[in-house]
Design an enzyme around this catalytic site. Structure first.
Site, mmCIF file in Angstrom:
data_model
loop_
_atom_site.group_PDB
_atom_site.id
_atom_site.type_symbol
_atom_site.label_atom_id
_atom_site.label_comp_id
_atom_site.label_asym_id
_atom_site.label_seq_id
_atom_site.Cartn_x
_atom_site.Cartn_y
_atom_site.Cartn_z
ATOM 1 N N LYS A 1 59.964 50.336 54.553
ATOM 2 C CA LYS A 1 60.555 51.591 54.076
ATOM 3 C C LYS A 1 59.981 52.798 54.806
ATOM 4 C CE LYS A 1 59.752 51.599 49.658
ATOM 5 N NZ LYS A 1 59.041 50.373 49.310
ATOM 6 N N THR B 1 58.541 52.888 57.721
ATOM 7 C CA THR B 1 58.995 52.835 59.107
ATOM 8 C C THR B 1 60.431 53.339 59.207
ATOM 9 O OG1 THR B 1 57.533 50.944 59.351
ATOM 10 C CG2 THR B 1 59.149 51.274 61.086
ATOM 11 N N ARG C 1 54.166 59.813 51.640
ATOM 12 C CA ARG C 1 52.979 59.804 50.785
ATOM 13 C C ARG C 1 51.710 59.737 51.629
ATOM 14 N NH1 ARG C 1 54.437 54.634 47.512
ATOM 15 N NH2 ARG C 1 55.567 54.308 49.453
ATOM 16 N N LYS D 1 44.251 44.822 56.547
ATOM 17 C CA LYS D 1 44.960 45.568 57.579
ATOM 18 C C LYS D 1 46.347 45.999 57.113
ATOM 19 C CE LYS D 1 42.859 43.403 61.542
ATOM 20 N NZ LYS D 1 42.893 43.425 62.994
ATOM 21 N N ALA E 1 52.584 53.455 42.409
ATOM 22 C CA ALA E 1 54.001 53.208 42.085
ATOM 23 C C ALA E 1 54.165 52.384 40.814
ATOM 24 C CB ALA E 1 54.690 52.522 43.256
ATOM 25 N N PHE F 1 57.720 50.870 46.232
ATOM 26 C CA PHE F 1 58.145 49.609 45.622
ATOM 27 C C PHE F 1 59.649 49.354 45.825
ATOM 28 C CE2 PHE F 1 54.612 48.758 42.225
ATOM 29 C CZ PHE F 1 53.678 48.742 43.225
ATOM 30 N N PHE G 1 64.347 41.930 62.735
ATOM 31 C CA PHE G 1 63.140 41.257 63.222
ATOM 32 C C PHE G 1 63.518 40.413 64.425
ATOM 33 C CE2 PHE G 1 59.782 41.687 59.888
ATOM 34 C CZ PHE G 1 60.475 42.569 59.072
ATOM 35 N N TRP H 1 61.679 50.110 64.703
ATOM 36 C CA TRP H 1 60.315 49.623 64.919
ATOM 37 C C TRP H 1 60.079 49.368 66.408
ATOM 38 C CZ3 TRP H 1 58.126 44.828 66.525
ATOM 39 C CH2 TRP H 1 56.733 44.747 66.326
#
Lengths: 641, 641
Positions: B89, B91, B113, B124, B345, B376, B465, B494
């Site tokens: 989200k 990204t 945020r 990570k 959240a 979320f 992806f 991305w």
């Protein structure tokens, strides 16, 4: 290229009588844009990072750029043994910088400590100086500043969390599982080691490998298990809040952790060893090395366990990356100030940062002045300033300003106790030459003598109060000269700003014409016990020291662990030259009891504990937050001091 | 004067294949000076406060200056029910802003945020977006930023310390001593009351006096004793560190306090109600009012005790004064971003601040876009974004972007569990239209339906992806349209930055040509129980709710205390539409158990707890701090994601 005379815009606040509250004075004088202050004192555009319009961080590149520039004169403001009300060292530091910088036109920096935010909401009393000698805006000074203390808090607590998490994982996992998790195997079947893990191998004397699969079963175990002894952890969590209920706590009471529950505590953030490290470091690289060396406790065989063993060295350095840059602000008269680091003056050394002093000494140039301050009385703050801070920095001080007040000297001469919050007894508000003389002949005399051990000229600044009489003030001046002060003057910067410290500034100019003959009190090669004894006997006037069994064992342990060459940082009350706060004047023939001994190996000192030292303040029934207000439209804050 | 088209310098990072790590990408693209970014989007010189060269705070004066300016279009990015890996989200928010702002040349702000620092050193995974769609510099984004979280921590813990100190002083002092200390008598014999003390008198229905000496003995006692019930304190301490050993602790074990020892806990800082308040406030004045209303627990008669009763309202506001100013940063392509507030959240509403959105909507102007994000899955974050955040702000959203991935949809269609840290099963890396279809027909369908309840057009962004096949991607597009999406497109920001989100941007332009017909899911006048039921049945697909006895009693209590008109903030797992994280797809006919109900009265919501909610993360055996390194010469950080 040598540093020339600055051309700074002087601010001229109107001096009112009676003197208004600190925040009213601060608010009445709009500060210059901090960008302008930076330019005025020779900081380049690329060397400054603004934090809003009134604060900035400056780059350490300045040290390199001005490498060939001779340092300015280095002056430290110290005090006689104070009353609980404080005698005005910070105010004198700022007043003197205003006199030198704004009135005499000499390049001058003041270097101050950043205060803890906790007490700001507890008991009234700022740390930005006071009256017409303060750092502005005082609310920015006393609140978050640029976040250095917050960064220290985050780093300190990451290490604390990592210690408990590591003990938890070690005690719930087999040797094999622990090793496999610490050194996970990648797709190529290799278990690569990170840099911090390789350093641990080195310390263990295990040949460093690129693939942990090559380690023997025994070496895997030695590598993986820190075996931290939960009863000998000396690293605590910290908060920048006065929270007495965190002085002793039991952690890990959750269902998953309760088998590993233990007792520990929170200290106030400025008591963190990381704050002492920030104050004593000479570069970011140096800081990283010091963090690596932090001893967090011992393993079950009494070997020291370090922050590097826990694996957090670089993570802590990342969190503290920006803290090494000194914070630029300004005095009420528009001269530059660095506000940087604020370690405790008992369990640490209580002085602002070496880095700020280093940068400032370059910026002011050879004929300029850097005025800084040592916390507590001269017996503690000054002794540590020389033996710890100057030893670590290599900087050579030019003169000492010793702050004295008629009030404190009367107390040392046998006056009734001075209590914060209670009205002063008549002995202090009416002329009383008898008490004053006795105070001069005891405490003032001894503190002047203490400066002499270091080979530095001392100028006594008699800070004037409204009720002091001329006879009283003059008596202190005469006595000070009699006992060996280079000079002694009456100062009134609190009511008059830089103008009130002109005599002090002129005396200082004269005293620093020739370089001082600075020497340390003890060599590092001396044993820990003898170093403690030397300080106790020479500076405090003790007959000898009395080490508890615990203290003896700790000295033995630290010596065995290889920390015997560290300097000493005495944790003692500031309210007496002795360990007993009720003993005023210059106590003699007493034995100094050393209850316990601790170590800040990362910061680089051993600290013997003489009496109980409070590392977490509390809130009283009516903390000053009741009086604090903010106007949400104008953002004006009231009631903050 | 209407806002015109911005003229911004676009950054053009080179897109490498394979895509490097987030920090490598961030470091390879030098950001513009943030001063320039501010100028480019119409922020005036006097409205900006720089924090170094890459971050700035902007003044809320912008809202007033551009009062007459029509707001831009307001777009919220939400997600289907995610895998534990997250579906991108943040990204997408950044990629979309880059497409609109840098590629199509439309005035666009992204509002994000601020992430908690704790997890940064645990597992990570950054929060600045990722790949070629991120906020730079990412280490500044993920670390201290401008100190807002630190200010919240300080304010939160001052209130916590004040609560325990107050209970301590009340229990150790007589009525008279307590009153005398709370209202000390001045030299004129008057006991003046501060503003916060007068407000307490008002709330107690006691006529407000200027001299507390005028109060009756009975009123003095009522005024002085908060009588806080130690077993019903709901205010906890916080730290921005993953520290599992603080999940349950016993405080006050010191000798002085041990008679008043009690069990409590630390939460992670972003779980503080003060963070929710920062996110939901509309001005500094508003924030002060919200802080005053915070309920910290009850007294022994079950009356709510507030932060104002404890006396800290303005002190907390002072500590948080600068937090209300949104933090300006930039995307990898040079478009402006506000990073501001980051509430949880689950126990909070999980969206960035109203203030950042308000300022951004003015700055972009009528034809511009503000793209923000809801935490979320859509069932939680989006529902709260509309029913809590938009209700509080009055801002009307124009469109929803619903992020979906082939991976998550296969999981919802019956694929094997997706586990963080473990390699993906072959179902996810090979084409599998069967699983995918089942996921589209369940979770995607339901989440699209959920958007429809609010009358807002939804565009599905299928985040591509490397292993996704064309057939798979096209199936999601078709299914989304079939189930009522305004449009559905494949996105690859991305790997390709703004260019990869151009179709998404164009679809959005079309969808927002006409204003949406926005409506809330429930009116505030509904009872608390019915509000919970409405969300459970309509959004989650539950048959009904099942309130525990405790939950029933709390609802009764809050209704009686006058908090029945507050909106609902469900604390539920994000890993399922139901309360059970193992139930994927679109579960039906289940009863939603509500274990407990709590209140954040200052922030303005009631939060029912469905299952155990973790408010303090831990550190695993090998936290990512092992891989973090910093070069002290260049200050380059490595290993941070």
């Amino acid at each position: 290229m040598s540093v020339g005379k600055w051309n700074i815009e002087i601010l001229k606040p109107e001096h009112k009588t009676p003197v208004p509250s600190d925040i009213q004075i601060s608010r009445a004088q709009p500060p210059k844009d901090i960008h302008q202050v930076a330019r005025e004192c020779g900081i380049l555009e690329e060397e400054i990072e603004l934090y809003g319009k009134k604060k900035a961080k400056v780059s350490l590149d300045i040290i390199k750029r001005l490498e060939k520039q001779h340092d300015g004169r280095y002056v430290v403001v110290v005090g006689i043994t104070p009353t609980p009300l404080g005698e005005g060292k910070s105010t004198t530091t700022i007043g003197l910088a205003q006199a030198l910088g704004a009135r005499l036109g000499i390049n001058t920096f003041a270097c101050m400590r950043q205060p803890s935010q906790g007490p700001t909401f507890g008991i009234k009393g700022g740390a930005a100086g006071g009256g017409y000698a303060q750092v502005i805006p005082m609310e920015e000074f006393n609140l978050h500043l640029t976040g250095d203390i917050h960064a220290i808090t985050a780093a300190n607590n990451l290490l604390a969390a990592a210690i408990d998490a590591r003990m938890f994982h070690e005690s719930t996992q087999s040797d094999e599982a622990l090793f496999n998790r610490l050194c996970p195997q990648n797709k190529q079947g290799v278990r690569p080691l990170s840099a911090v893990q390789k350093r641990r191998l080195e310390r263990l004397g295990i040949p460093v490998v690129d693939d942990a699969n090559k380690l023997s079963v025994e070496d895997r175990k030695r590598f993986s298990r820190l075996n931290i002894d939960p009863d000998h952890i000396t690293w605590h969590r910290v908060l920048d809040t006065n929270d007495r209920f965190l002085r002793k706590i039991q952690i890990g009471l959750g269902d998953a952790e309760k088998a590993h529950s233990r007792e520990t505590r929170f200290d106030i953030a400025v008591a963190s060893e990381l704050m002492a490290i920030l104050a004593l470091t000479r570069s970011l690289a140096d800081m990283r090395k010091q963090i690596a060396k932090i001893v967090i406790g011992t393993d079950k065989e009494s070997n020291p366990v370090t922050a590097d063993d826990v694996g957090v060295t670089d993570a802590l350095t990342v969190l503290m990356r920006d803290t090494v840059k000194p914070n630029l602000m300004q005095t009420l008269e528009g001269t530059p100030v660095f506000v940087h680091a604020g370690p405790f003056a008992n369990i640490a050394h209580g002085a602002s940062s070496i880095l700020a002093d280093m940068v400032a000494l370059k910026l002011v140039g050879e004929k300029g002045f850097v005025v800084t301050e040592a916390g507590f009385g001269a017996d503690i703050g000054m002794e540590k300033f020389f033996n710890i801070k100057c030893r670590q920095s290599g900087l050579v001080p030019s003169a000492v300003v010793l702050v004295a007040t008629v009030r404190a000297l009367k107390m040392h001469g046998g006056g009734p106790p001075v209590v914060a919050g209670a009205p002063l007894k008549h002995e202090y508000t009416e002329e009383n030459l008898e008490l004053l003389e006795a105070g001069c002949d005891s405490n003032l005399r001894k503190q002047i003598e203490n400066v002499a051990y270091f080979g530095i000229p001392v100028i006594v600044s008699v800070n004037q109060f409204a009720t002091d009489t001329d006879k009283e003030l003059n008596m202190v001046v005469e006595k000070a000269k009699k006992y060996g002060a280079y000079d002694a003057v009456i100062a009134n910067h609190w009511a008059k700003g830089g103008e009130g410290a002109l005599d002090l500034a002129n005396a200082l100019l004269k005293a620093t014409e020739k370089p001082a003959n600075f020497k340390f009190l003890y060599p590092l090669e001396m044993s820990l016990e003898d170093k403690i004894r030397t300080i106790a006997q020479k500076i405090y006037g003790a007959k000898d020291i009395e080490l508890s069994e615990k203290a003896k064992k700790k000295i033995e342990l630290y010596t065995k662990q290889g920390f015997g060459k560290l300097p000493i940082c005495m944790a003692k009350t500031q309210l007496s030259l002795s360990h007993d706060p009720t003993k005023k004047g210059a106590p003699k023939d007493f034995m100094l009891p050393v209850r316990d001994v601790s170590a800040s190996v990362g910061a680089g000192f051993i600290f013997p504990l003489c009496g109980d030292i409070m590392t977490m303040p509390g809130l009283n029934t009516r903390p000053c937050f009741y009086d604090i207000t903010i106007d949400p439209e104008t953002e004006i804050i009231d009631g903050l001091f």
